[in-house]
Design a protein around this motif. Structure first.
Motif, PDB file in Angstrom:
ATOM      1  N   TRP A 103      41.905  40.016  33.601  1.00 40.60           N
ATOM      2  CA  TRP A 103      41.407  41.381  33.685  1.00 40.60           C
ATOM      3  C   TRP A 103      39.898  41.349  33.485  1.00 40.60           C
ATOM      4  O   TRP A 103      39.354  40.398  32.901  1.00 40.60           O
ATOM      5  N   HIS A 161      37.244  50.310  29.621  1.00 40.77           N
ATOM      6  CA  HIS A 161      38.201  50.438  30.726  1.00 40.77           C
ATOM      7  C   HIS A 161      38.409  49.062  31.347  1.00 40.77           C
ATOM      8  O   HIS A 161      37.459  48.294  31.514  1.00 40.77           O
ATOM      9  N   TRP A 162      39.660  48.770  31.718  1.00 40.30           N
ATOM     10  CA  TRP A 162      40.024  47.460  32.253  1.00 40.30           C
ATOM     11  C   TRP A 162      40.776  47.605  33.572  1.00 40.30           C
ATOM     12  O   TRP A 162      41.415  48.629  33.828  1.00 40.30           O
ATOM     13  N   SER A 203      36.306  44.171  32.698  1.00 43.57           N
ATOM     14  CA  SER A 203      35.797  45.501  32.361  1.00 43.57           C
ATOM     15  C   SER A 203      34.313  45.515  32.654  1.00 43.57           C
ATOM     16  O   SER A 203      33.607  44.529  32.384  1.00 43.57           O
TER      17      SER A 203
END
Length: 865
Positions: free
Chosen positions: A90, A98-99, A92
């Motif tokens: 992932w 927020h990812w 951000s």
């Protein structure tokens, strides 16, 4: 259940903003990375005073290990490897608020509990290096990757990228440390760093012994303890006998060509060095990759112990959950025990967690971890298990006695990683119990003298919070124990009643195994992180228990050997790790209670208060040495040569320089060491033996000895001439200084005949000296002598070298003829010098008689010794 922090990240521009990845681990002995509700990503904007759990874009459900990486080139951009069932990578763009998922490519993080590591280029936030089974790189923020693993080991754990030059990378993996200067397109292995992790070590029974051991993820190896090819000890003589994670390597003591080696989980091989054949001899087909451990008939530890009979190379024992035995080198196996573990089925599950299983076999449980065979009674066998059981049989495995309950004051479930049967009594056994995986890092060492009916703790004096892994008894000294712990090495002279740290230059490192080379009195130590160490000849430590700490002591001198060195290696390869060879010659160890400084006279003669004389069996002095005089144990070496003369030659620019040469090599026989120190003297006899690997022709060697001795005497006579010349040069210089002083009061003309005569003598001697020795090249400057032809002294030195260069051969005809020619030349030079002594110097002394000018002292004529 516990929750821990698996990784943290700080915002490069603002360290007040941090991310923390937490990892809830449901702890079972077989579980590595079970996820839980406590796993997640937390953000702090006040330097860690308060934290907020982040949920936006984070995968739902159980999470495992979490790691972060960011780049100073874009501080807001952060990446995270998250163990989950719905993705891998992932990122951000607002430092964790927020990812979004980037990739579900498992190659980025093959085994999350083991890897979960990445690094972003300091100058390109889209370039990421992922450390997993392979090392891969992405140039598009993790969407795609390609391997840069060519030519390097697998299993990657550490990386450093030069912030000023990102193409320069240092990378660490299970194979060692690698350097790249081109962003990982090619790698250079840094092969001079001794950081190997050995699981165990074993030796064969040769005097020049070989040893073997298994390296974590770097195969099982076998090789020599010393280099007999003229170089330092390095890896060139070592070779692989099993692949994978090398574990046990055990050579047969009855047949040096047979080795048993294991890769892990009981995958054992029989290696025939003579034939070059390897046979797979594992006694059971299935392992944990095939079935859950509780459903396996036989279980094997990651480090499966092997023991080979002292008398038969085909009689071998292998530890599973039962003890296996073969009489035919592994073609067939029999079980000679029931299950010797606790056999707790609740602990025989697949390793790993609820998100990912990790079925490597490294967490197999309920297995035999150590085997001890008595050297005195082949029916006595001891075993220790990874779940804390100690069992013994006195009838070759027909009946077993579980003696675990008799061990006092140790909680359940410890690992009996190593045990040792006393070489003096089969009823005596030493064990080390390791409980550090149960959060108990205290050392637990025990001894029994009655087959385990009662046990005595022998841990007193070992440091707390440093668990013990191995303890063994020295076969040369009853009651002398050596123990290995998580932080080093310790020894005891009294069966473990008291312990002393074995330091010297030994590092602070986990000691996983140790063995004694009985014939050599060597201690061999296998470490987890610094490779294998050998302490040559621990006789002083063995004998210190019977010595007074306030008296001078000469320890026993072990037999010495005339090793034949075959110089076949050439120059050592640049950049590889090397260690010093054991010393060649006779090792002379002695204890000094208090050091005494050398006197000025001793220093001027290059002597110390410790005078060492070597004599032969007739009492003739062979060599005289002067040893170190430090408080404590001192070590000196006799190089097995007769004493030699020493000549100092001088030049006006560089001063005096010593020119040494060795005397003839001593012949095999009985010798004695005598040491005089501060009014005390002690003696020890010892043997000098031929090379144990080779036949020895004593008659031929004696002819060589006689020839070298003859040339040695010629060299001594030549040296005496050269030393006399230096002395007379000094006297002439002093006479000139005296004449200069006297000339101030008297007419200089009256001294002219004296000056003329002294100059003629000085000049004649200089011409003779220049004929005998080359003096124009500067000492200690490599190849500076290449500008000049060699002189007579070089020739006779070379003759001595040629005569003594063969192991046990008499001189050939060419050398015999050269001996005659050079001896004739030497006699001519001696006659020339003696004429100066007998005629020229007395004539000079007549000139200076009654003129208050010093006479020249030339001494008696020099004759061949």
């Amino acid at each position: 259940d516990t929750t821990g922090v698996s990784d943290i990240a700080m915002q490069p521009d603002n360290p007040e903003i941090m991310l923390a990845g937490t990892w809830q681990v449901v702890r079972y002995p077989w579980a590595l990375n079970d996820g839980g509700d406590g796993s997640g990503i937390y953000q702090s904007k006040d330097g860690g005073d308060t934290w907020k759990k982040i949920n936006e874009g984070i995968p739902k459900g159980l999470l495992g290990r979490i790691s972060f990486a960011t780049s100073i080139s874009n501080p807001e951009h952060v990446y995270s490897l998250i163990e989950s069932k719905s993705g891998v990578l992932w990122d951000s763009h607002d430092f964790g608020t927020h990812w979004q998922m980037v990739s579900d490519n498992h190659e980025l993080n093959v085994r999350p509990f083991y890897f979960s590591k990445m690094e972003v280029s300091p100058k390109d936030d889209q370039k990421i290096y992922f450390l997993s089974f392979l090392i891969t790189v992405s140039n598009d923020g993790g969407k795609t990757v390609h391997s840069i693993n060519k030519g390097i080991h697998v299993d990657h754990h550490a990386i450093w990228i030069d912030p000023k030059n990102p193409e320069r990378i240092i990378e660490g993996n299970d194979g060692g440390v690698y350097l790249s200067m081109n962003s990982g397109n090619s790698w250079h292995f840094l092969n001079n760093i001794p950081i190997e992790q050995f699981y165990q070590v074993a030796l064969d029974s040769s005097y020049i012994y070989n040893l073997g051991g298994g390296l974590q993820d770097n195969n099982a190896w076998y090789g020599p303890s010393r280099n007999m090819n003229g170089g330092s000890v390095d890896g060139s003589g070592w070779f692989v006998v099993a692949g994978g994670d090398g574990e046990y390597v055990v050579p047969s003591k009855s047949d040096p060509n047979i080795i048993y080696a294991e890769s892990q989980d009981g995958f054992v091989q029989r290696v025939d060095l003579k034939k070059g054949i390897t046979n797979q001899i594992r006694p059971y087909f299935f392992d944990t990759s095939d079935k859950q451990p509780s459903n396996l008939k036989y279980r094997f530890n990651w480090t499966t112990p092997i023991a080979v009979s002292n008398y038969d190379a085909d009689e071998v024992f292998l530890g599973g959950n039962v003890l296996f035995k073969t009489f035919d080198g592994g073609k067939s196996w029999a079980t000679i025990s029931p299950d010797l573990t606790k056999n707790d089925k609740s602990k025989q599950k697949l390793s790993g967690g609820l998100i990912n299983k990790d079925i490597s076999g490294a967490e197999n449980y309920g297995t035999i971890l150590s085997i001890g065979l008595s050297a005195l009674d082949s029916n006595v066998i001891w075993i220790g298990t990874d779940d804390g059981q100690v069992q013994v049989t006195k009838d070759g495995g027909k009946n077993w006695i579980n003696v675990t309950k008799n061990i006092p004051d140790v909680p359940d479930w410890g690992r009996v990683y190593q045990l040792d049967v006393s070489p003096f009594n089969p009823s005596t056994c030493y064990i080390a119990i390791d409980r550090h995986m149960l959060d108990d890092s205290n050392p637990y060492l025990y001894k029994t003298e009655n087959y385990g009916k009662t046990w005595q703790s022998i841990s007193n004096g070992l440091p707390k919070n440093s668990y013990a892994i191995v303890v063994r008894e020295d076969p040369n000294m009853k009651g002398f124990l050596v123990a290995g712990t998580e932080t080093g090495l310790y020894y005891s002279n009294d069966y473990g009643e008291k312990w002393n740290i074995f330091k010297s230059n030994f590092p602070t490192v986990p000691v996983f195994d140790l063995k004694f080379a009985k014939k050599n009195h060597d201690l061999v130590v296998a470490t987890h992180g610094r490779g294998i160490f050998i302490c040559d000849n621990i006789t002083p430590l063995e004998e210190m228990a019977s010595s007074s700490a306030d008296k001078f002591k000469l320890f026993s001198v072990l037999p010495a050997y005339l090793f034949n060195i075959w110089y076949k290696e050439g120059f050592n390869e640049s950049g590889k790790y090397t260690a010093p060879n054991p010393p060649m010659g006779a090792v002379i160890d002695y204890f000094i209670p208090d050091s005494i400084k050398a006197t000025k006279e001793e220093i001027s003669k290059h002597q110390t208060p410790v005078k060492i004389e070597i004599t032969d069996d007739k009492g003739t002095i062979v060599d005289t040495l002067y040893g170190t005089e430090h408080k404590g144990i001192n070590r000196m070496f006799w190089n097995l040569n007769y004493s030699s003369g020493r000549f100092y030659y001088a030049d006006t620019i560089h001063g005096k320089h010593p020119n040494y040469h060795a005397g003839p090599t001593a012949l095999p026989g009985n010798y004695k060491v005598k040491i005089d120190f501060n009014g005390s003297n002690e003696s020890q006899s010892f043997e000098l033996n031929p090379d144990p690997r080779l036949p020895y022709n004593f008659d031929e060697a004696k002819k060589q000895f006689v020839a070298v001795k003859e040339v040695q005497n010629e060299i001594s006579s030549l040296n005496e001439v050269l030393n006399r010349i230096e002395n007379i040069h000094s006297q002439v210089a002093n006479i000139k200084r005296v004449i200069k002083l006297l000339s101030a009061d008297k007419e200089e003309n009256q001294f002219m005949p004296i000056l003329k005569s002294s100059n003629e003598i000085d000049s004649t001697l200089s011409v003779l000296k220049d004929t005998l020795i080359e003096t124009k090249s500067q000492p200690n400057v490599g190849e500076d002598d290449i500008h000049y032809l060699s002189k007579f002294r070089n020739w006779i030195f070379n003759l001595r070298y040629w005569l003594s260069s063969d192991y046990d051969s008499s001189p050939n005809k060419m050398l015999i003829n050269e001996m005659k020619d050079l001896k004739n030349d030497l006699n001519s030079y001696l006659s020339y010098f003696n004429k100066i002594i007998d005629i020229d110097i007395p004539a000079f002394n007549k000139l200076v008689y009654e003129k208050n000018i010093p006479v020249l002292v030339g001494g008696s004529p020099v004759i061949l010794k």
